[in-house]
Design an enzyme around this catalytic site. Sequence first.
Site, short mmCIF file in Angstrom:
data_model
loop_
_atom_site.label_atom_id
_atom_site.label_comp_id
_atom_site.label_asym_id
_atom_site.label_seq_id
_atom_site.Cartn_x
_atom_site.Cartn_y
_atom_site.Cartn_z
N ILE A 90 -9.43 26.36 6.26
CA ILE A 90 -9.82 27.74 6.58
C ILE A 90 -10.07 27.84 8.07
CG2 ILE A 90 -11.49 29.58 6.14
CD1 ILE A 90 -11.93 28.35 3.35
N HIS A 96 -8.87 23.65 15.82
CA HIS A 96 -8.84 22.59 14.81
C HIS A 96 -7.90 22.94 13.65
CE1 HIS A 96 -11.22 18.87 14.34
NE2 HIS A 96 -10.78 18.92 13.10
C1 DLZ Z 1 -12.91 18.86 10.58
C2 DLZ Z 1 -12.34 19.80 9.58
C3 DLZ Z 1 -12.48 21.20 9.75
C4 DLZ Z 1 -13.15 21.79 10.94
N1 DLZ Z 1 -12.03 22.05 8.85
C5 DLZ Z 1 -11.39 21.58 7.74
C6 DLZ Z 1 -10.88 22.48 6.77
O1 DLZ Z 1 -11.02 23.72 6.83
N2 DLZ Z 1 -10.24 21.94 5.70
C7 DLZ Z 1 -10.04 20.59 5.55
O2 DLZ Z 1 -9.43 20.16 4.56
N3 DLZ Z 1 -10.54 19.73 6.45
C8 DLZ Z 1 -11.21 20.18 7.52
N4 DLZ Z 1 -11.71 19.30 8.46
C9 DLZ Z 1 -11.65 17.85 8.17
C10 DLZ Z 1 -10.31 17.18 8.57
O3 DLZ Z 1 -9.30 17.48 7.63
C11 DLZ Z 1 -10.49 15.64 8.60
O4 DLZ Z 1 -11.08 15.21 7.39
C12 DLZ Z 1 -11.37 15.18 9.75
O5 DLZ Z 1 -10.89 15.68 10.98
C13 DLZ Z 1 -11.43 13.63 9.82
O6 DLZ Z 1 -10.14 13.09 10.08
#
Ligand code: DLZ
Length: 158
Positions: A90, A96
């Site tokens: 999201i 990011h």
């Molecule tokens: C860090 C992060 C952020 C900000 N948002 C999401 C998200 O919306 N959905 C998701 O599946 N994962 C998010 N992550 C985590 C990253 O996918 C990942 O787990 C971290 O950057 C560690 O590698």
Amino acid sequence: MSTQNSDLSNYDVSKVPSGVGLTIGLVVSNWNEDITESLYSGAYDTLLNCGVISDNIKRIDVPGSFELVFGSKKMIQSGVDVVIAIGCVIKGETEHFNYICQSVSKGIIDLNINFDIPVVFCVLTDNIKQQSIDRSGGKFGNKGVEAAITALQLANLN
Ligand code: DLZ
């Protein structure tokens, strides 16, 4: 392709390839867990409904969507017939979102090119949480259901 104003999750089981005898791997990201668990349930129930037995539905959890590629590679190496990568990204205030979405989609393409086991992309990439709710068992259906049907179609190709 937009799903606006349509629920694409209604399916005719007689038109879906049978899942009898297949082993399916579900890789589930724990970020936005309420959404990914609904996607998982949609996929799991659909697989059962199409003939896959519960013992043949394997699950690996990963911390976030970025890790879906590694988790899917491990699932492929465990000997399943097809993998479904389930996640929900999201949009936040920073870049990011773009990095995660690009990494996971490119990573899953690479797996599909390099291995003979298909990996289905069941990752919601939404601007706001309501859009994810609408697509994980809400008014626009459940993308987990659609991913399960895609998985059975791809397994059938093999
Ligand atoms: C860090 C992060 C952020 C900000 N948002 C999401 C998200 O919306 N959905 C998701 O599946 N994962 C998010 N992550 C985590 C990253 O996918 C990942 O787990 C971290 O950057 C560690 O590698």
